[in-house]
Scaffold this motif. Structure first.
Motif, PDB file in Angstrom:
ATOM      1  N   HIS A 118      46.013  41.620  52.971  1.00 14.55           N
ATOM      2  CA  HIS A 118      47.313  42.075  53.448  1.00 14.55           C
ATOM      3  C   HIS A 118      48.280  42.468  52.330  1.00 14.55           C
ATOM      4  O   HIS A 118      49.174  43.281  52.552  1.00 14.55           O
ATOM      5  N   TYR A 119      48.101  41.884  51.150  1.00 13.54           N
ATOM      6  CA  TYR A 119      49.122  42.076  50.114  1.00 13.54           C
ATOM      7  C   TYR A 119      48.638  42.802  48.860  1.00 13.54           C
ATOM      8  O   TYR A 119      49.449  43.144  48.008  1.00 13.54           O
ATOM      9  N   LEU A 120      47.329  43.024  48.732  1.00 12.82           N
ATOM     10  CA  LEU A 120      46.803  43.738  47.572  1.00 12.82           C
ATOM     11  C   LEU A 120      46.199  45.065  48.010  1.00 12.82           C
ATOM     12  O   LEU A 120      45.821  45.224  49.179  1.00 12.82           O
ATOM     13  N   PRO A 121      46.096  46.023  47.084  1.00  7.22           N
ATOM     14  CA  PRO A 121      45.459  47.298  47.439  1.00  7.22           C
ATOM     15  C   PRO A 121      44.021  47.065  47.895  1.00  7.22           C
ATOM     16  O   PRO A 121      43.296  46.238  47.327  1.00  7.22           O
ATOM     17  N   ARG A 122      43.614  47.772  48.918  1.00  8.55           N
ATOM     18  CA  ARG A 122      42.255  47.618  49.438  1.00  8.55           C
ATOM     19  C   ARG A 122      41.325  48.549  48.673  1.00  8.55           C
ATOM     20  O   ARG A 122      41.126  49.703  49.040  1.00  8.55           O
ATOM     21  N   HIS A 123      40.768  47.981  47.615  1.00  6.13           N
ATOM     22  CA  HIS A 123      39.943  48.747  46.688  1.00  6.13           C
ATOM     23  C   HIS A 123      38.647  47.987  46.434  1.00  6.13           C
ATOM     24  O   HIS A 123      38.612  46.750  46.465  1.00  6.13           O
ATOM     25  N   PHE A 124      37.586  48.719  46.170  1.00  3.37           N
ATOM     26  CA  PHE A 124      36.264  48.136  45.921  1.00  3.37           C
ATOM     27  C   PHE A 124      36.315  47.042  44.856  1.00  3.37           C
ATOM     28  O   PHE A 124      35.790  45.942  45.047  1.00  3.37           O
ATOM     29  N   PHE A 125      36.974  47.328  43.731  1.00  2.00           N
ATOM     30  CA  PHE A 125      37.011  46.361  42.633  1.00  2.00           C
ATOM     31  C   PHE A 125      37.946  45.189  42.929  1.00  2.00           C
ATOM     32  O   PHE A 125      37.722  44.082  42.431  1.00  2.00           O
ATOM     33  N   ILE A 126      38.966  45.417  43.740  1.00  2.00           N
ATOM     34  CA  ILE A 126      39.820  44.311  44.176  1.00  2.00           C
ATOM     35  C   ILE A 126      38.997  43.332  45.009  1.00  2.00           C
ATOM     36  O   ILE A 126      39.096  42.110  44.857  1.00  2.00           O
ATOM     37  N   TYR A 127      38.163  43.879  45.885  1.00  2.00           N
ATOM     38  CA  TYR A 127      37.326  43.034  46.737  1.00  2.00           C
ATOM     39  C   TYR A 127      36.367  42.188  45.896  1.00  2.00           C
ATOM     40  O   TYR A 127      36.199  40.985  46.134  1.00  2.00           O
ATOM     41  N   ILE A 128      35.748  42.813  44.895  1.00  2.00           N
ATOM     42  CA  ILE A 128      34.780  42.090  44.074  1.00  2.00           C
ATOM     43  C   ILE A 128      35.453  41.057  43.178  1.00  2.00           C
ATOM     44  O   ILE A 128      35.101  39.863  43.188  1.00  2.00           O
ATOM     45  N   PHE A 129      36.444  41.513  42.390  1.00  2.00           N
ATOM     46  CA  PHE A 129      36.990  40.648  41.350  1.00  2.00           C
ATOM     47  C   PHE A 129      38.043  39.662  41.848  1.00  2.00           C
ATOM     48  O   PHE A 129      38.207  38.593  41.257  1.00  2.00           O
ATOM     49  N   VAL A 130      38.728  40.006  42.918  1.00  2.00           N
ATOM     50  CA  VAL A 130      39.752  39.089  43.435  1.00  2.00           C
ATOM     51  C   VAL A 130      39.217  38.295  44.623  1.00  2.00           C
ATOM     52  O   VAL A 130      39.160  37.068  44.586  1.00  2.00           O
ATOM     53  N   CYS A 131      38.805  39.012  45.694  1.00  2.00           N
ATOM     54  CA  CYS A 131      38.353  38.315  46.905  1.00  2.00           C
ATOM     55  C   CYS A 131      37.122  37.451  46.668  1.00  2.00           C
ATOM     56  O   CYS A 131      36.989  36.370  47.253  1.00  2.00           O
ATOM     57  N   ALA A 132      36.200  37.934  45.835  1.00  2.00           N
ATOM     58  CA  ALA A 132      34.964  37.184  45.592  1.00  2.00           C
ATOM     59  C   ALA A 132      35.045  36.333  44.328  1.00  2.00           C
ATOM     60  O   ALA A 132      34.901  35.107  44.381  1.00  2.00           O
ATOM     61  N   PHE A 133      35.294  36.963  43.182  1.00  2.00           N
ATOM     62  CA  PHE A 133      35.213  36.253  41.898  1.00  2.00           C
ATOM     63  C   PHE A 133      36.346  35.223  41.732  1.00  2.00           C
ATOM     64  O   PHE A 133      36.099  34.010  41.627  1.00  2.00           O
ATOM     65  N   ILE A 134      37.578  35.694  41.721  1.00  2.00           N
ATOM     66  CA  ILE A 134      38.709  34.794  41.460  1.00  2.00           C
ATOM     67  C   ILE A 134      38.881  33.765  42.579  1.00  2.00           C
ATOM     68  O   ILE A 134      39.094  32.574  42.325  1.00  2.00           O
ATOM     69  N   CYS A 135      38.771  34.218  43.821  1.00  2.00           N
ATOM     70  CA  CYS A 135      38.950  33.297  44.941  1.00  2.00           C
ATOM     71  C   CYS A 135      37.889  32.198  44.951  1.00  2.00           C
ATOM     72  O   CYS A 135      38.181  31.040  45.259  1.00  2.00           O
ATOM     73  N   ALA A 136      36.652  32.549  44.599  1.00  2.00           N
ATOM     74  CA  ALA A 136      35.593  31.538  44.547  1.00  2.00           C
ATOM     75  C   ALA A 136      35.898  30.480  43.497  1.00  2.00           C
ATOM     76  O   ALA A 136      35.691  29.281  43.720  1.00  2.00           O
ATOM     77  N   GLY A 137      36.402  30.906  42.346  1.00  2.00           N
ATOM     78  CA  GLY A 137      36.782  29.951  41.313  1.00  2.00           C
ATOM     79  C   GLY A 137      37.902  29.033  41.771  1.00  2.00           C
ATOM     80  O   GLY A 137      37.876  27.818  41.518  1.00  2.00           O
ATOM     81  N   LEU A 138      38.880  29.604  42.470  1.00  5.82           N
ATOM     82  CA  LEU A 138      39.985  28.789  42.987  1.00  5.82           C
ATOM     83  C   LEU A 138      39.498  27.789  44.033  1.00  5.82           C
ATOM     84  O   LEU A 138      39.961  26.649  44.072  1.00  5.82           O
ATOM     85  N   VAL A 139      38.575  28.213  44.856  1.00  6.20           N
ATOM     86  CA  VAL A 139      38.025  27.316  45.884  1.00  6.20           C
ATOM     87  C   VAL A 139      37.277  26.148  45.241  1.00  6.20           C
ATOM     88  O   VAL A 139      37.418  24.991  45.658  1.00  6.20           O
ATOM     89  N   ALA A 140      36.476  26.438  44.210  1.00  2.78           N
ATOM     90  CA  ALA A 140      35.737  25.374  43.519  1.00  2.78           C
ATOM     91  C   ALA A 140      36.684  24.365  42.895  1.00  2.78           C
ATOM     92  O   ALA A 140      36.492  23.144  43.015  1.00  2.78           O
ATOM     93  N   ALA A 141      37.729  24.859  42.232  1.00  5.47           N
ATOM     94  CA  ALA A 141      38.710  23.964  41.614  1.00  5.47           C
ATOM     95  C   ALA A 141      39.469  23.178  42.669  1.00  5.47           C
ATOM     96  O   ALA A 141      39.705  21.969  42.515  1.00  5.47           O
ATOM     97  N   SER A 142      39.827  23.834  43.767  1.00  8.51           N
ATOM     98  CA  SER A 142      40.564  23.166  44.842  1.00  8.51           C
ATOM     99  C   SER A 142      39.745  22.056  45.474  1.00  8.51           C
ATOM    100  O   SER A 142      40.268  20.988  45.806  1.00  8.51           O
TER     101      SER A 142
END
Length: 207
Positions: A118-142
């Motif tokens: 909802h708040y970031l540009p809907r782009h292929f690399f946003i999906y990979i690096f933010v939705c998958a990569f960064i979010c997964a790291g945050l979930v593991a730490a959380s």
């Protein structure tokens, strides 16, 4: 008892009659849910830890949530938790394990995806690096932080013990978790984008 009620309520909230009827009628979806459960159960067997109840392992929850959506991901984590208990010894009570390892990470993963959508540009690399990569790291730490608070609130461990024997792993585990989930999602949206429920070609590729 409270943990059991929370788990049942969280799972009941996810129930959608139309989606589960579609699951029963679609062998491909059934295969996806079962395969994700099997992969998670296997990954959860590869674990380390110093103290009882405080295991450290790859979750793979973020990738599963992006592939299945949050409702079917909760079902898949339930099956993975049952497989984990069927084939491995565990010192953690079942519902506590499912809550901390499955339910909460799924909800966090999907919440982060929704924020990104909802708040970031809907782009292929946003999906990979933010939705998958960064979010997964945050979930593991959380997950590690919340597990620490959980056992501290129960009086199982004092905070100093948790801080020096478990909590610091939240800094270490975010990268392998992020890398595994990011690589899995990258491969799937490259070769099998129709498998990933939260990836929309017309929004992420037509930019």
């Amino acid at each position: 008892m409270a943990t059991t009620l929370i788990c049942l309520l969280a799972f009941a909230v996810s129930f959608d009659k139309a989606q589960f009827l579609a699951l029963l009628k679609t062998p491909q979806r059934q295969t996806g849910v079962l395969c994700c459960a099997l992969v998670m159960a296997i990954l959860w067997q590869v674990k380390a830890g110093i103290l009882p109840f405080l295991d450290i392992h790859i979750l793979a929850i973020t990738a599963v949530t992006l592939v299945l959506g949050w409702r079917l991901s909760l079902l898949s984590t339930l099956l993975a938790s049952l497989l984990h208990y069927a084939f491995a010894e565990s010192s953690i009570e079942f519902f506590s394990f499912w809550l901390l390892t499955g339910i909460i990470p799924v909800y966090i993963s999907y919440a982060l995806f929704a924020i990104c959508y909802h708040y970031l540009p809907r782009h292929f690399f946003i999906y990979i690096f933010v939705c998958a990569f960064i979010c997964a790291g945050l979930v593991a730490a959380s997950k590690i932080v919340l597990t620490s608070f959980y056992y501290w609130s129960l009086g199982q461990y004092d905070w100093q013990t948790l801080q020096y024997n478990y909590l610091f792993y939240s800094v270490i585990m975010w990268f392998p978790e992020a890398m595994l989930n990011g690589m899995a999602i990258t491969l799937m949206i490259t070769y099998r984008p129709h498998w990933v429920r939260t990836f929309y070609d017309q929004e992420y590729l037509d930019r």
